[in-house]
Design a protein around this motif. Sequence first.
Motif, PDB file in Angstrom:
ATOM      1  N   GLY A   1     -33.960  17.209  -3.046  1.00  0.00           N
ATOM      2  CA  GLY A   1     -35.095  16.848  -3.888  1.00  0.00           C
ATOM      3  C   GLY A   1     -34.657  16.413  -5.270  1.00  0.00           C
ATOM      4  N   CYS A   2     -35.578  15.789  -5.999  1.00  0.00           N
ATOM      5  CA  CYS A   2     -35.279  15.279  -7.343  1.00  0.00           C
ATOM      6  C   CYS A   2     -36.567  15.339  -8.166  1.00  0.00           C
ATOM      7  CB  CYS A   2     -34.776  13.845  -7.238  1.00  0.00           C
ATOM      8  SG  CYS A   2     -34.534  13.078  -8.849  1.00  0.00           S
ATOM      9  N   PRO A   3     -36.465  15.767  -9.448  1.00  0.00           N
ATOM     10  CA  PRO A   3     -37.683  15.933 -10.239  1.00  0.00           C
ATOM     11  C   PRO A   3     -38.287  14.604 -10.729  1.00  0.00           C
ATOM     12  CG  PRO A   3     -35.757  16.494 -11.553  1.00  0.00           C
ATOM     13  CD  PRO A   3     -35.269  16.205 -10.158  1.00  0.00           C
ATOM     14  N   PHE A   4     -37.562  13.483 -10.577  1.00  0.00           N
ATOM     15  CA  PHE A   4     -38.073  12.223 -11.117  1.00  0.00           C
ATOM     16  C   PHE A   4     -38.987  11.535 -10.106  1.00  0.00           C
ATOM     17  CE2 PHE A   4     -34.189  13.014 -13.621  1.00  0.00           C
ATOM     18  CZ  PHE A   4     -34.813  13.160 -14.858  1.00  0.00           C
ATOM     19  N   SER A   5     -39.431  10.334 -10.475  1.00  0.00           N
ATOM     20  CA  SER A   5     -40.494   9.741  -9.672  1.00  0.00           C
ATOM     21  C   SER A   5     -40.325   8.236  -9.522  1.00  0.00           C
ATOM     22  CB  SER A   5     -41.828  10.068 -10.374  1.00  0.00           C
ATOM     23  OG  SER A   5     -42.879   9.657  -9.589  1.00  0.00           O
ATOM     24  N   CYS A   6     -39.086   7.783  -9.301  1.00  0.00           N
ATOM     25  CA  CYS A   6     -38.838   6.341  -9.243  1.00  0.00           C
ATOM     26  C   CYS A   6     -39.653   5.712  -8.109  1.00  0.00           C
ATOM     27  CB  CYS A   6     -37.350   6.081  -9.061  1.00  0.00           C
ATOM     28  SG  CYS A   6     -36.375   6.922 -10.324  1.00  0.00           S
ATOM     29  N   GLU A   7     -40.245   4.560  -8.422  1.00  0.00           N
ATOM     30  CA  GLU A   7     -41.225   3.975  -7.501  1.00  0.00           C
ATOM     31  C   GLU A   7     -40.643   3.605  -6.141  1.00  0.00           C
ATOM     32  OE1 GLU A   7     -42.712   0.022  -8.317  1.00  0.00           O
ATOM     33  OE2 GLU A   7     -44.755   0.595  -7.790  1.00  0.00           O
ATOM     34  N   PHE A   8     -39.369   3.153  -6.148  1.00  0.00           N
ATOM     35  CA  PHE A   8     -38.775   2.660  -4.896  1.00  0.00           C
ATOM     36  C   PHE A   8     -38.127   3.764  -4.061  1.00  0.00           C
ATOM     37  CE2 PHE A   8     -35.869   2.319  -8.483  1.00  0.00           C
ATOM     38  CZ  PHE A   8     -34.839   3.135  -8.052  1.00  0.00           C
ATOM     39  N   CYS A   9     -38.142   4.996  -4.557  1.00  0.00           N
ATOM     40  CA  CYS A   9     -37.301   6.040  -3.970  1.00  0.00           C
ATOM     41  C   CYS A   9     -37.995   6.779  -2.816  1.00  0.00           C
ATOM     42  CB  CYS A   9     -36.933   7.034  -5.063  1.00  0.00           C
ATOM     43  SG  CYS A   9     -35.943   8.401  -4.447  1.00  0.00           S
ATOM     44  N   ASP A  10     -37.272   6.922  -1.716  1.00  0.00           N
ATOM     45  CA  ASP A  10     -37.849   7.683  -0.592  1.00  0.00           C
ATOM     46  C   ASP A  10     -37.394   9.143  -0.584  1.00  0.00           C
ATOM     47  OD1 ASP A  10     -35.243   7.134   0.118  1.00  0.00           O
ATOM     48  OD2 ASP A  10     -35.699   6.762   2.213  1.00  0.00           O
ATOM     49  N   ILE A  11     -36.403   9.440  -1.418  1.00  0.00           N
ATOM     50  CA  ILE A  11     -35.916  10.822  -1.500  1.00  0.00           C
ATOM     51  C   ILE A  11     -37.063  11.780  -1.808  1.00  0.00           C
ATOM     52  CG2 ILE A  11     -34.662  12.337  -3.136  1.00  0.00           C
ATOM     53  CD1 ILE A  11     -32.873  11.066  -1.078  1.00  0.00           C
ATOM     54  N   ILE A  12     -37.853  11.392  -2.829  1.00  0.00           N
ATOM     55  CA  ILE A  12     -38.914  12.304  -3.262  1.00  0.00           C
ATOM     56  C   ILE A  12     -40.015  12.421  -2.208  1.00  0.00           C
ATOM     57  CG2 ILE A  12     -38.555  12.365  -5.755  1.00  0.00           C
ATOM     58  CD1 ILE A  12     -40.203   9.849  -6.019  1.00  0.00           C
ATOM     59  N   GLU A  13     -40.110  11.388  -1.338  1.00  0.00           N
ATOM     60  CA  GLU A  13     -41.106  11.490  -0.259  1.00  0.00           C
ATOM     61  C   GLU A  13     -40.555  12.397   0.849  1.00  0.00           C
ATOM     62  OE1 GLU A  13     -43.918   9.901  -0.927  1.00  0.00           O
ATOM     63  OE2 GLU A  13     -43.167   8.652  -2.561  1.00  0.00           O
TER      64      GLU A  13
ATOM     65  N   HIS B   1     -40.904   3.152 -12.895  1.00  0.00           N
ATOM     66  CA  HIS B   1     -41.175   4.544 -13.324  1.00  0.00           C
ATOM     67  C   HIS B   1     -39.870   5.302 -13.559  1.00  0.00           C
ATOM     68  CE1 HIS B   1     -45.028   4.284 -10.628  1.00  0.00           C
ATOM     69  NE2 HIS B   1     -44.969   3.344 -11.550  1.00  0.00           N
ATOM     70  N   LYS B   2     -38.861   4.579 -14.074  1.00  0.00           N
ATOM     71  CA  LYS B   2     -37.570   5.224 -14.272  1.00  0.00           C
ATOM     72  C   LYS B   2     -37.398   5.547 -15.747  1.00  0.00           C
ATOM     73  CE  LYS B   2     -33.356   5.663 -11.966  1.00  0.00           C
ATOM     74  NZ  LYS B   2     -32.984   5.765 -10.577  1.00  0.00           N
ATOM     75  N   GLY B   3     -38.314   6.348 -16.265  1.00  0.00           N
ATOM     76  CA  GLY B   3     -38.345   6.676 -17.689  1.00  0.00           C
ATOM     77  C   GLY B   3     -37.064   7.331 -18.157  1.00  0.00           C
ATOM     78  N   GLN B   4     -36.413   8.081 -17.284  1.00  0.00           N
ATOM     79  CA  GLN B   4     -35.183   8.783 -17.707  1.00  0.00           C
ATOM     80  C   GLN B   4     -34.092   7.791 -18.114  1.00  0.00           C
ATOM     81  OE1 GLN B   4     -36.321   8.592 -14.580  1.00  0.00           O
ATOM     82  NE2 GLN B   4     -34.747   8.892 -13.026  1.00  0.00           N
ATOM     83  N   ASN B   5     -34.196   6.517 -17.678  1.00  0.00           N
ATOM     84  CA  ASN B   5     -33.178   5.531 -18.061  1.00  0.00           C
ATOM     85  C   ASN B   5     -33.584   4.731 -19.296  1.00  0.00           C
ATOM     86  OD1 ASN B   5     -32.171   6.378 -15.627  1.00  0.00           O
ATOM     87  ND2 ASN B   5     -31.449   4.354 -15.010  1.00  0.00           N
TER      88      ASN B   5
HETATM   89  S1  SF4 Z   1     -34.059   7.214  -7.471  1.00  0.00           S
HETATM   90 FE1  SF4 Z   1     -35.138   8.393  -9.053  1.00  0.00          FE
HETATM   91  S2  SF4 Z   1     -36.457   9.842  -7.948  1.00  0.00           S
HETATM   92 FE2  SF4 Z   1     -34.963   9.018  -6.483  1.00  0.00          FE
HETATM   93  S3  SF4 Z   1     -33.287  10.482  -6.470  1.00  0.00           S
HETATM   94 FE3  SF4 Z   1     -32.725   8.920  -7.991  1.00  0.00          FE
HETATM   95  S4  SF4 Z   1     -33.544   9.665  -9.963  1.00  0.00           S
HETATM   96 FE4  SF4 Z   1     -34.496  10.861  -8.323  1.00  0.00          FE
END
Ligand code: SF4
Length: 493
Positions: free
Chosen positions: A174-186, A292-296
């Motif tokens: 899991g990852c606390p961020f919310s990047c729009e293209f990312c399937d990890i968080i799903e 939605h990659k605010g951390q960058n």
């Molecule tokens: S792409 Fe964004 S949400 Fe996905 S794992 Fe990397 S930092 Fe986390």
Amino acid sequence: MKVLLVYPEFPDTYWSFRHALKFEGKRSAFPPLGLLTVSAMLPEKWERRLVDMNVRQLEQADIEWADVVFASAMIVQKESLEAVVRMCRARGKRVAVGGPYVSTSAEHLPEADHIFVGEAETTLPEFVRDIENGETRRVYQATERPALAATPVPHFRLAELDRYSAMSVQYSRGCPFSCEFCDIIEIYGRVPRTKTNEQMLSELDALRELGWRGLVFIVDDNFIGNKRNVRRLLPELIEWSERHGRPFSFITEASVNLAEDDALLELMRRANFRRVFLGIETPVEESLKEAHKGQNTRRDLLESVRKIQSYGMEVMAGFIVGFDNDPEDIFEQQISFIRESAIPLAMVGLLTALPDTQLWRRLKREGRLLKESSGNNTEGSLNFVPRMDAARLVEGYRKILRTIYSPAEYYRRALDCLSRLTEGPEPRRSRLTDDVAAFVRVVFALGVRDSARAEFWRYMRRAAGTHHRNFAHAVTLAAMGYHFRKLTESFSE
Ligand code: SF4
Ligand code: B12
């Protein structure tokens, strides 16, 4: 019960490292950790065998031997997975499938008997009970994301260790961020779950006892997703490592905000982390905001890379083109960022809408989705209608690859990278004779047969003169660059 665990074949991509692995005499970069973990969740008395088709062929005899076949796959392996399922079903075997592809694309599945959606920590014990009671279901859907405290030490002993260039362990999901293209968080959620320190050290003990020395990939989606726990793990890892004579070096993935935490970077340096993969994606602020990659966006990305490198860690990174906000000169911007950041292994991809991601849902709403993704974002095909003219985008993308992996550009970046790294030799597993054989193969391929041999020798002279403490790493970088260039050339054929 006899269980055959099958890991289908990967296509040849940047991530296959095929052209570099052959120098080392290895067949694949990493073992299939998902299946090794699944094996450890099955009853002790069940017999098991692993066939990773990336290191050896699946034989009819393997299938005949089994009562049940377990297969795992990412999207890029779907064709091979389908072939495996057909072969095993044709032999009348019961087939269960799981893993990231199955979890995100359950509706398009081959004719498997059992489909595992999500993580298997709770569903697999249920399946085992059902088999024993003779009443199984087709779909086992995980209803929760399990705490990793229940995850057993993977059965590393099933893998043919000599055939891989690194071993894998997992600390968190899991990852606390919310990047729009990312399937990890799903798939794995936005609340990072970690194993305990004891679990991690037991996994490392298991690898050490099997004789593994050298590179270990901590395959987390974002190793620093739960910083509090990582800060507790690292001192114990350092202590463990010193106690055992520093048998491993580590590579992992992390978000760019790693750069703001000197204390954490120092702990990682002391724990022998040598490479970190960052999701940089793009130097264009508007595109980062769109993703939605605010951390960058909150930091100077070049400065962040330099900071991490100053702790002795080579930065590898992912880059993406194809965002709606990408300007016309995005290709040149990416090329100069990669050049200035001294990132030799820059994984540049076209934006891809993976199934069931926020990006997928937005493009669907906007009527811009074209087809399912192949899962390989480096093959130069789009699965959505981009804002920029599609032909221009694909041509610009190919131009980035041709440029950054041209011998002159690549060797220059590799030297810049080496000059930013301060550390000496990494622990190695191989015998001196193997190292010499690998070196001879590299010299023959890159220094004799390759058309870019003049650049290679210039690079080697500089590497031997200025970076002799990191000479083995310099040779590895040359081999990796060769892989990336060969693959880029094959795309343009
Ligand atoms: S792409 Fe964004 S949400 Fe996905 S794992 Fe990397 S930092 Fe986390
Ligand atoms: C390590 C890794 C790799 C390694 C592969 C090593 C290997 N041999 O497996 C490398 C670096 C080569 C790699 C490459 C790629 N990867 Co990759 N990778 C990962 C990563 C970071 C960890 C995988 C892992 O070991 N996980 C740990 C295990 C324990 O988790 P798991 O596999 O999910 O297994 C659990 C369950 O799924 C389940 N399970 C799994 N299999 C089965 C089978 C059965 C029968 C059952 C019952 C249960 C079950 O049980 C396990 C315990 O709960 C994942 C991210 C992630 N969090 O998993 C991405 C990930 C799997 N990769 C991904 C992608 C897209 C790629 C690439 C295509 C990247 C690219 N852009 O080109 C390439 C393709 C490779 C190629 N050569 O073409 C995606 C997959 C998306 C998808 N839906 O399929 C992921 C999810 C990350 C992401 N979002 O980008 N990858």
